[in-house]
Scaffold this active site. Structure first.
Site, PDB file in Angstrom:
ATOM      1  N   TRP A   1     -22.114  11.005  -0.087  1.00  0.00           N
ATOM      2  CA  TRP A   1     -23.216  10.055  -0.295  1.00  0.00           C
ATOM      3  C   TRP A   1     -22.811   9.255  -1.524  1.00  0.00           C
ATOM      4  O   TRP A   1     -22.781   9.776  -2.639  1.00  0.00           O
ATOM      5  CB  TRP A   1     -24.510  10.824  -0.522  1.00  0.00           C
ATOM      6  CG  TRP A   1     -25.751   9.987  -0.470  1.00  0.00           C
ATOM      7  CD1 TRP A   1     -26.504   9.686   0.625  1.00  0.00           C
ATOM      8  CD2 TRP A   1     -26.410   9.337  -1.578  1.00  0.00           C
ATOM      9  NE1 TRP A   1     -27.578   8.905   0.267  1.00  0.00           N
ATOM     10  CE2 TRP A   1     -27.541   8.672  -1.071  1.00  0.00           C
ATOM     11  CE3 TRP A   1     -26.140   9.254  -2.948  1.00  0.00           C
ATOM     12  CZ2 TRP A   1     -28.404   7.943  -1.875  1.00  0.00           C
ATOM     13  CZ3 TRP A   1     -27.006   8.524  -3.744  1.00  0.00           C
ATOM     14  CH2 TRP A   1     -28.121   7.877  -3.207  1.00  0.00           C
TER      15      TRP A   1
ATOM     16  N   GLU B   1     -48.525  10.396   1.733  1.00  0.00           N
ATOM     17  CA  GLU B   1     -47.492  11.077   2.515  1.00  0.00           C
ATOM     18  C   GLU B   1     -47.264  10.357   3.854  1.00  0.00           C
ATOM     19  O   GLU B   1     -46.126  10.194   4.300  1.00  0.00           O
ATOM     20  CB  GLU B   1     -47.900  12.540   2.725  1.00  0.00           C
ATOM     21  CG  GLU B   1     -47.045  13.352   3.685  1.00  0.00           C
ATOM     22  CD  GLU B   1     -45.593  13.532   3.257  1.00  0.00           C
ATOM     23  OE1 GLU B   1     -45.201  13.033   2.183  1.00  0.00           O
ATOM     24  OE2 GLU B   1     -44.834  14.156   4.023  1.00  0.00           O
TER      25      GLU B   1
ATOM     26  N   LYS C   1     -31.070  14.513   1.978  1.00  0.00           N
ATOM     27  CA  LYS C   1     -32.086  15.560   2.071  1.00  0.00           C
ATOM     28  C   LYS C   1     -32.404  16.140   0.704  1.00  0.00           C
ATOM     29  O   LYS C   1     -33.559  16.320   0.347  1.00  0.00           O
ATOM     30  CB  LYS C   1     -31.601  16.662   3.019  1.00  0.00           C
ATOM     31  CG  LYS C   1     -32.561  17.837   3.148  1.00  0.00           C
ATOM     32  CD  LYS C   1     -33.839  17.419   3.840  1.00  0.00           C
ATOM     33  CE  LYS C   1     -34.843  18.563   3.954  1.00  0.00           C
ATOM     34  NZ  LYS C   1     -36.188  18.045   4.268  1.00  0.00           N
TER      35      LYS C   1
ATOM     36  N   CYS D   1     -24.252  14.755  -0.420  1.00  0.00           N
ATOM     37  CA  CYS D   1     -22.889  15.272  -0.258  1.00  0.00           C
ATOM     38  C   CYS D   1     -22.917  16.688   0.313  1.00  0.00           C
ATOM     39  O   CYS D   1     -23.656  17.540  -0.158  1.00  0.00           O
ATOM     40  CB  CYS D   1     -22.105  15.279  -1.556  1.00  0.00           C
ATOM     41  SG  CYS D   1     -21.823  13.672  -2.254  1.00  0.00           S
TER      42      CYS D   1
ATOM     43  N   GLU E   1     -39.691   5.980   5.211  1.00  0.00           N
ATOM     44  CA  GLU E   1     -38.424   6.701   5.359  1.00  0.00           C
ATOM     45  C   GLU E   1     -37.830   6.540   6.745  1.00  0.00           C
ATOM     46  O   GLU E   1     -36.621   6.388   6.885  1.00  0.00           O
ATOM     47  CB  GLU E   1     -38.657   8.215   5.174  1.00  0.00           C
ATOM     48  CG  GLU E   1     -38.805   8.693   3.774  1.00  0.00           C
ATOM     49  CD  GLU E   1     -38.841  10.223   3.720  1.00  0.00           C
ATOM     50  OE1 GLU E   1     -39.815  10.810   4.239  1.00  0.00           O
ATOM     51  OE2 GLU E   1     -37.914  10.824   3.175  1.00  0.00           O
TER      52      GLU E   1
ATOM     53  N   LYS F   1     -43.644   8.794   4.973  1.00  0.00           N
ATOM     54  CA  LYS F   1     -42.967   9.149   6.226  1.00  0.00           C
ATOM     55  C   LYS F   1     -42.581   7.879   6.984  1.00  0.00           C
ATOM     56  O   LYS F   1     -41.486   7.771   7.525  1.00  0.00           O
ATOM     57  CB  LYS F   1     -43.867  10.010   7.133  1.00  0.00           C
ATOM     58  CG  LYS F   1     -44.112  11.413   6.682  1.00  0.00           C
ATOM     59  CD  LYS F   1     -42.969  12.392   6.904  1.00  0.00           C
ATOM     60  CE  LYS F   1     -42.127  12.552   5.691  1.00  0.00           C
ATOM     61  NZ  LYS F   1     -42.494  13.483   4.684  1.00  0.00           N
TER      62      LYS F   1
ATOM     63  N   HIS G   1     -60.129  -3.206  -5.676  1.00  0.00           N
ATOM     64  CA  HIS G   1     -59.476  -3.568  -6.941  1.00  0.00           C
ATOM     65  C   HIS G   1     -58.137  -4.253  -6.701  1.00  0.00           C
ATOM     66  O   HIS G   1     -57.318  -4.352  -7.615  1.00  0.00           O
ATOM     67  CB  HIS G   1     -59.314  -2.320  -7.821  1.00  0.00           C
ATOM     68  CG  HIS G   1     -60.627  -1.675  -8.136  1.00  0.00           C
ATOM     69  ND1 HIS G   1     -61.492  -2.190  -9.073  1.00  0.00           N
ATOM     70  CD2 HIS G   1     -61.245  -0.599  -7.597  1.00  0.00           C
ATOM     71  CE1 HIS G   1     -62.582  -1.438  -9.118  1.00  0.00           C
ATOM     72  NE2 HIS G   1     -62.452  -0.473  -8.226  1.00  0.00           N
TER      73      HIS G   1
ATOM     74  N   ARG H   1     -27.957  16.488   5.046  1.00  0.00           N
ATOM     75  CA  ARG H   1     -28.103  16.230   3.613  1.00  0.00           C
ATOM     76  C   ARG H   1     -28.012  14.744   3.297  1.00  0.00           C
ATOM     77  O   ARG H   1     -28.427  14.316   2.225  1.00  0.00           O
ATOM     78  CB  ARG H   1     -27.020  16.986   2.831  1.00  0.00           C
ATOM     79  CG  ARG H   1     -27.119  18.493   2.984  1.00  0.00           C
ATOM     80  CD  ARG H   1     -25.966  19.188   2.305  1.00  0.00           C
ATOM     81  NE  ARG H   1     -26.019  19.074   0.869  1.00  0.00           N
ATOM     82  CZ  ARG H   1     -26.647  19.934   0.063  1.00  0.00           C
ATOM     83  NH1 ARG H   1     -27.286  20.959   0.583  1.00  0.00           N
ATOM     84  NH2 ARG H   1     -26.647  19.762  -1.227  1.00  0.00           N
TER      85      ARG H   1
ATOM     86  N   ASN I   1     -19.290  16.990  -5.373  1.00  0.00           N
ATOM     87  CA  ASN I   1     -20.679  16.534  -5.291  1.00  0.00           C
ATOM     88  C   ASN I   1     -21.169  16.402  -6.725  1.00  0.00           C
ATOM     89  O   ASN I   1     -20.918  17.283  -7.540  1.00  0.00           O
ATOM     90  CB  ASN I   1     -21.516  17.579  -4.533  1.00  0.00           C
ATOM     91  CG  ASN I   1     -22.996  17.232  -4.495  1.00  0.00           C
ATOM     92  OD1 ASN I   1     -23.373  16.081  -4.698  1.00  0.00           O
ATOM     93  ND2 ASN I   1     -23.823  18.219  -4.235  1.00  0.00           N
ATOM     94  N   GLY I   2     -21.849  15.298  -7.045  1.00  0.00           N
ATOM     95  CA  GLY I   2     -22.366  15.124  -8.400  1.00  0.00           C
ATOM     96  C   GLY I   2     -21.799  13.861  -9.028  1.00  0.00           C
ATOM     97  O   GLY I   2     -21.289  12.984  -8.339  1.00  0.00           O
TER      98      GLY I   2
HETATM   99  O1  M6R Z   1     -36.326  19.273  -2.106  1.00  0.00           O
HETATM  100  P1  M6R Z   1     -37.469  18.601  -2.822  1.00  0.00           P
HETATM  101  O2  M6R Z   1     -38.774  19.054  -2.309  1.00  0.00           O
HETATM  102  O3  M6R Z   1     -37.364  18.730  -4.306  1.00  0.00           O
HETATM  103  O4  M6R Z   1     -37.315  17.070  -2.468  1.00  0.00           O
HETATM  104  C1  M6R Z   1     -38.167  16.113  -3.015  1.00  0.00           C
HETATM  105  C2  M6R Z   1     -38.050  14.790  -2.306  1.00  0.00           C
HETATM  106  O5  M6R Z   1     -36.748  14.303  -2.407  1.00  0.00           O
HETATM  107  C3  M6R Z   1     -38.426  14.911  -0.824  1.00  0.00           C
HETATM  108  O6  M6R Z   1     -39.707  15.410  -0.650  1.00  0.00           O
HETATM  109  C4  M6R Z   1     -38.321  13.535  -0.140  1.00  0.00           C
HETATM  110  O7  M6R Z   1     -39.299  12.684  -0.616  1.00  0.00           O
HETATM  111  C5  M6R Z   1     -38.432  13.728   1.374  1.00  0.00           C
HETATM  112  N1  M6R Z   1     -37.388  13.013   2.022  1.00  0.00           N
HETATM  113  C6  M6R Z   1     -39.731  13.306   1.928  1.00  0.00           C
HETATM  114  O8  M6R Z   1     -39.787  13.354   3.313  1.00  0.00           O
END
Ligand code: M6R
Length: 614
Positions: free
Chosen positions: A75, A484, A609, A2, A491, A488, A507, A27, A101-102
């Site tokens: 959102w 990671e 975000k 949001c 996502e 990526k 395993h 965001r 927001n929330g």
């Molecule tokens: O703002 P933060 O680092 O606390 O966010 C944590 C995760 O939400 C963030 O790293 C998320 O996994 C990203 N979209 C990864 O690319």
């Protein structure tokens, strides 16, 4: 999650609000709306989908040119992302408009109360109750500020609320509890935003608000109070980045721009860390040397990419400082009744500083009287504010939803923390620490070397546009890099991607390997224990079963060539620092593949975000 914008001043509010919403698009959202105060009435428009839908609707049916307004990108939590559920929500007699927001946890109770009193709900959201409650409070309250204070005392959950009153056109009132909100201070105008990007175009002077506070902005000034009406004050600060940092600068995506900013970001996060005496210094640490000497356990809490940075930190801290480190997902932490003492250091890693799970985790730790250190990129955000100390990562604003420079600078901050602890606790000699600092100082150059190979990686991405599944293998500090890389790809490309510790292959995961399956293999540098050779065996095993091995290995590592279907070399650096260079091809690969697949790289579906609800 949001985006919220509020404006009162001398300019047409519509432009300021829409532009602010555009800067908050990163965001994550699925509908957008605006409300303006026009001579005793509220006019509003709100649409499901992207901001462009709202702009199109406004273009066809223009709103009045007035100078007070609020806007929102939503959102969805309660209720589907429809026009009806989009914000702003307007009260029964259209006196009040609200964005939120929330999550209002007691909304069902409040909704029942309002319905009982004859209010007809126009949406399925939790937010709408706030609009009706404010309107009802205004029957007795002297103004919207007092109405907001009263309503907030009845609300449970996390919220940022921003509201306008049709009968008081020069006032915008907001409140926050466990949810982000910043004030932008202008000349003859003031702003509200979920973060400073909402108003950076107009002012770089900002006011940070505390917990459970109500803020009123008018053209002339800003007034802050507690929910109980007691006067309060925010903390004013200067935003150290400007509009150009929030623009794409010729790149197709913010993410790509941010990937290419990494040499500078890494350099900035290393800047000023060595004192004149050569000793490592962390200005914002705020924890005393004695506090740090007393620490007998570290628990790192974080989410997503930040969690993977925490995994690398564990290897570094345990190796250099000999302190036991646990790494825990923030969302799991509180629920397992963790053992915390006054000698436990909890390190919260968060790019945004607003992630709800991480915030709740540090609150839990502080209640147990453990010390909390934040590693954070966002000045003025909640997590550093509620921590005992902070290491800012100085990456500059990260707009792309997929974290890139955020991750690299978190790694740098983790290394700095590990070395700092080693210095204080005396677990490493000064010259050993200096040597690692010198190696870190070389990193911006190495990162650039990797970015110069972008075309190689893009070619690899072009070969994989039809791919529906990719595995990532790593060992030691390369394991979090594998995780990671997989995150990526999930996502951005929306394909099945999984990261494994290479030693776990036999395993179970090896059963996934079939003819042609692409497997990224992050190979540790040569010459350290048997780590490297074990990884080479793993590569041979998957290749023998038909996998297409895409290897990321140290330059000059001839042992990989016979088993690599594709090979991307990284500069020769110590194993603990290798994530800083090994992750770059994986970032570039995911960004390029998603682009080729026609996906929105900066705003991937369903993602936000900063995840400000638990
Ligand atoms: O703002 P933060 O680092 O606390 O966010 C944590 C995760 O939400 C963030 O790293 C998320 O996994 C990203 N979209 C990864 O690319």
């Amino acid at each position: 999650m949001c985006g919220i914008v509020g404006y009162v001043g001398g300019r047409p509010a519509q432009g300021v609000v829409i532009e602010g919403l555009r800067r908050l698009e990163y965001r994550g959202y699925d509908s957008a709306g605006i409300a303006l105060v026009d001579g005793g009435t509220i006019v509003s428009d709100k649409r499901a989908g992207k901001l462009a839908n709202l702009e199109k609707a406004i273009g066809e049916s223009p709103l009045p040119q007035v100078t007070t307004g609020i806007g929102h990108t939503r959102w969805a939590t309660h209720g589907a992302p429809t026009d009806r559920n989009a914000h702003p929500h307007v009260s029964q007699h259209r006196r009040v408009a609200v964005v939120h927001n929330g999550i209002l946890e007691n909304f069902a109770l409040l909704r029942a109360e309002l319905e009982h009193a004859g209010v007809e709900m126009a949406s399925e959201t939790d937010t709408e109750v706030a609009a009706h409650l404010l309107e009802r409070e205004l029957e007795t309250a002297p103004d919207l500020t007092v109405a907001m204070q009263r309503v907030c005392q009845r609300l449970e959950g996390a919220f940022t609320l921003v509201a306008v009153d049709a009968l008081d056109p020069d006032r915008v009132v907001a409140a926050r509890r466990n949810s982000p909100l910043v004030v932008g201070l202008g000349e003859g105008e003031n702003f509200l935003g979920s973060d400073v990007a909402a108003f950076i175009e107009h002012t770089r002077e900002a006011l940070e608000l505390g917990q459970d506070q109500v803020v009123t902005i008018t053209r002339e000034g800003v007034q802050v109070s507690g929910f109980d009406g007691s006067p309060a004050q925010g903390r004013q600060y200067h935003v150290d980045w400007d509009l150009s940092a929030a623009e794409k600068d010729g790149h197709d995506w913010f993410m790509r721009k941010e990937i290419f900013e990494q040499p500078r970001a890494v350099a900035d996060s290393l800047l000023g860390r060595r004192g004149a005496d050569g000793q490592l210094q962390l200005d914002e640490m705020r924890l005393s040397d004695q506090d740090l000497r007393d620490i007998d356990k570290i628990i790192i809490i974080a989410a997503g990419t930040s969690f993977y940075a925490g995994m690398v930190a564990k290897y570094a801290i345990e190796h250099w400082c000999r302190i036991p480190v646990e790494v825990e997902l923030a969302s799991e932490f509180r629920y397992r009744d963790p053992i915390l003492t006054t000698d436990t250091l909890v390190v919260a890693i968060s790019q945004s500083g607003e992630t709800a799970d991480t915030l709740q985790a540090i609150r839990h730790a502080r209640v147990q009287r453990s010390k909390v250190l934040a590693i954070c990129n966002t000045n003025g955000s909640t997590i550093p504010r509620e921590s005992d100390g902070v290491i800012y990562t100085h990456a500059g604003p990260e707009i792309g939803v997929a974290s890139t420079k955020g991750f690299l600078t978190q790694l740098v901050a983790c290394y700095l923390l590990a070395l700092y602890l080693a210095q204080i606790k005396g677990t490493r000699f000064g010259d050993e620490i200096s040597q690692v600092m010198d190696q870190l100082d070389d990193m911006p150059g190495h990162v650039q070397t990797m970015l110069d190979k972008a075309e190689e990686v893009y070619a690899l991405a072009r070969d994989h546009v039809e791919t529906r599944s990719v595995l990532f293998l790593g060992r030691h500090a390369g394991y979090p890099v594998a995780l990671e890389g997989a995150l990526k790809l999930k996502e951005l490309a929306y394909i099945h991607a999984e990261g494994f510790a290479a030693g776990e292959l036999k395993h179970g995961p090896i059963a996934l390997v079939e003819e042609g399956l692409p497997v990224f293999c992050v190979v540790p540098p040569q010459g350290r224990d048997q780590l490297h050779d074990k990884m080479v065996s793993g590569i041979q095993e998957v290749r023998a079963r038909g996998a297409r091995t895409l290897c990321i290995a140290e330059e000059g590592d001839a042992s990989i060539e016979p088993y690599a279907d594709a090979l991307i070399t990284v500069p020769s650096v110590p194993v603990l620092l290798q994530p800083l260079v090994a992750v770059l091809p994986l970032q570039l690969f995911a960004c390029e593949l998603a682009t080729l697949m026609g996906h929105d790289v900066d705003q991937p579906r369903n993602l936000a975000k900063s995840v400000t609800v638990e």
